[in-house]
Structures are given as C-alpha cells and as structure tokens.
Design an enzyme around this catalytic site. Structure first.
Site, mmCIF file in Angstrom:
data_model
loop_
_atom_site.group_PDB
_atom_site.id
_atom_site.type_symbol
_atom_site.label_atom_id
_atom_site.label_comp_id
_atom_site.label_asym_id
_atom_site.label_seq_id
_atom_site.Cartn_x
_atom_site.Cartn_y
_atom_site.Cartn_z
ATOM 1 N N ASP A 35 -18.313 33.115 -12.517
ATOM 2 C CA ASP A 35 -18.311 34.481 -11.996
ATOM 3 C C ASP A 35 -19.741 34.878 -11.631
ATOM 4 O OD1 ASP A 35 -16.138 37.064 -12.394
ATOM 5 O OD2 ASP A 35 -18.254 37.544 -12.042
ATOM 6 N N ILE A 36 -19.894 35.567 -10.517
ATOM 7 C CA ILE A 36 -21.217 35.956 -10.030
ATOM 8 C C ILE A 36 -21.838 37.046 -10.918
ATOM 9 C CG2 ILE A 36 -20.557 37.847 -8.460
ATOM 10 C CD1 ILE A 36 -22.299 36.421 -6.316
ATOM 11 N N ASN A 92 -6.571 40.514 -14.684
ATOM 12 C CA ASN A 92 -6.503 41.917 -14.274
ATOM 13 C C ASN A 92 -5.499 42.017 -13.133
ATOM 14 O OD1 ASN A 92 -8.560 42.738 -16.060
ATOM 15 N ND2 ASN A 92 -10.145 42.133 -14.607
ATOM 16 N N GLY A 98 -8.492 47.175 -13.133
ATOM 17 C CA GLY A 98 -9.795 46.579 -12.847
ATOM 18 C C GLY A 98 -9.778 45.438 -11.858
ATOM 19 N N GLN A 99 -8.608 45.147 -11.240
ATOM 20 C CA GLN A 99 -8.601 44.061 -10.251
ATOM 21 C C GLN A 99 -9.312 44.522 -8.984
ATOM 22 O OE1 GLN A 99 -4.709 42.530 -9.138
ATOM 23 N NE2 GLN A 99 -5.597 40.772 -8.070
ATOM 24 N N HIS A 105 -6.293 35.246 -9.969
ATOM 25 C CA HIS A 105 -7.361 34.520 -10.666
ATOM 26 C C HIS A 105 -7.312 34.808 -12.149
ATOM 27 C CE1 HIS A 105 -9.030 38.412 -9.371
ATOM 28 N NE2 HIS A 105 -9.769 38.395 -10.466
ATOM 29 N N HIS A 107 -9.649 35.009 -15.453
ATOM 30 C CA HIS A 107 -10.988 35.038 -16.036
ATOM 31 C C HIS A 107 -10.933 34.242 -17.342
ATOM 32 C CE1 HIS A 107 -12.640 38.676 -13.810
ATOM 33 N NE2 HIS A 107 -11.347 38.871 -13.628
HETATM 34 P P1 5GP Z 1 -11.284 41.183 -10.799
HETATM 35 O O1 5GP Z 1 -12.141 42.424 -10.915
HETATM 36 O O2 5GP Z 1 -10.521 41.187 -9.493
HETATM 37 O O3 5GP Z 1 -10.418 40.919 -11.985
HETATM 38 O O4 5GP Z 1 -12.300 39.958 -10.769
HETATM 39 C C1 5GP Z 1 -13.049 39.622 -9.648
HETATM 40 C C2 5GP Z 1 -14.261 38.900 -10.150
HETATM 41 O O5 5GP Z 1 -14.859 38.238 -9.043
HETATM 42 C C3 5GP Z 1 -15.346 39.819 -10.742
HETATM 43 O O6 5GP Z 1 -15.578 39.468 -12.105
HETATM 44 C C4 5GP Z 1 -16.562 39.572 -9.849
HETATM 45 O O7 5GP Z 1 -17.780 39.561 -10.565
HETATM 46 C C5 5GP Z 1 -16.241 38.223 -9.224
HETATM 47 N N1 5GP Z 1 -16.818 38.030 -7.916
HETATM 48 C C6 5GP Z 1 -16.833 38.919 -6.877
HETATM 49 N N2 5GP Z 1 -17.425 38.384 -5.793
HETATM 50 C C7 5GP Z 1 -17.790 37.125 -6.158
HETATM 51 C C8 5GP Z 1 -18.456 36.059 -5.449
HETATM 52 O O8 5GP Z 1 -18.815 36.158 -4.265
HETATM 53 N N3 5GP Z 1 -18.678 34.918 -6.137
HETATM 54 C C9 5GP Z 1 -18.295 34.752 -7.444
HETATM 55 N N4 5GP Z 1 -18.571 33.594 -8.030
HETATM 56 N N5 5GP Z 1 -17.658 35.728 -8.133
HETATM 57 C C10 5GP Z 1 -17.408 36.894 -7.495
#
Ligand code: 5GP
Ligand code: ZN
Length: 119
Positions: A35-36, A92, A98-99, A105, A107
């Site tokens: 994760d970034i 999420n 929080g998605q 995906h 986590h």
């Molecule tokens: P969500 O919030 O949808 O459950 O998770 C999305 C995740 O993607 C977040 O934890 C966010 O930090 C990660 N993310 C968003 N953009 C990027 C990216 O460009 N590269 C990587 N490696 N992770 C990303």
C-alpha cells in the site's frame, strides 16, 4: 458483470503493469503489492486481476478467484512473518466503510497490535 478491465480503474492499471507498484506476489489470477500509504509495518493489498467493484461481487461472480485472493493474503502474512503474531485481512466495502478504490482488494495488515472493535 464480467470482470473486464475498466479504463478508469487504478487497480486494473496496477494489475496490467501500466501503473507501477511494489509487487510482492503474483499469480495467474492475483497481484499483491504494498500500500502506498501503509497503516502498519505490513500493509499489502491483494487484488484479483479481474475487475469487480468489491469482495462480495467478486465472490458471487468468480468464487474460485475470491478464494485465490484469500489464499494469497495468508501467503503475504507468512512471507512477512506476521502470521505468528496475528494479522488482519480487511475488505472495506462501500464509501461509508472507507472504500476509496472500487476494484475488489484485501488489505493485509500485520506487524503491530490491533484493537477490536475496529475504528
Ligand atoms: P480502500 O480505501 O479502497 O479500502 O483502499 C485503497 C487503498 O489503496 C488505500 O489504502 C490507499 O492507500 C491505496 N492506494 C491508493 N492509491 C494507490 C497507489 O497508487 N498505489 C498503491 N500501492 N496503493 C494505493
Ligand atoms: Zn479494476
């Protein structure tokens, strides 16, 4: 819903290699990358190569691939040696939970303690 790549989807672009990521595991059906914006010492995202908006729609349409995502999530924890102390797999689902990226995906979070209930 067919799982076809979506032109405007960040994780489809990571799956295809168009957008770079720190990939830690790959299979024919999944990609796992860091994760970034990590929230724990281990914070890896496991995605299916096919596009579905969330874990539930993936599982309904392609249950074998959903199982691949879970198996790879566990393998990430073993690779990062977080399986002994415990780790968390989070899906999420929906903006209210929080998605922010609407490509299914998992986590995989590990390497620190976790509270319950989650925030
Ligand atoms: P969500 O919030 O949808 O459950 O998770 C999305 C995740 O993607 C977040 O934890 C966010 O930090 C990660 N993310 C968003 N953009 C990027 C990216 O460009 N590269 C990587 N490696 N992770 C990303
Ligand atoms: Zn996608």
């Amino acid at each position: 819903m067919t799982g076809e790549p979506q032109a405007d989807c960040l994780f489809c672009k990571i799956a295809s290699g168009e957008v770079p990521a720190t990939v830690v595991r790959e299979t024919a059906t999944t990609v796992a990358f860091r994760d970034i914006n990590p929230q724990a010492p281990t914070h890896v995202l496991v995605i299916p190569r096919v596009h579905y908006p969330d874990a539930g729609t993936l599982a309904a349409a392609e249950p074998a691939v959903a199982a691949d995502v879970l198996r790879e999530a566990a393998a990430v924890a073993v690779d990062d040696k977080t399986d002994g102390s415990g780790y968390r797999i989070v899906f999420n689902t929906g903006a209210g939970a929080g998605q922010t990226v609407f490509h299914a995906h998992a986590h995989v979070l590990g390497g620190r303690g976790f509270n319950w209930p989650p925030g």
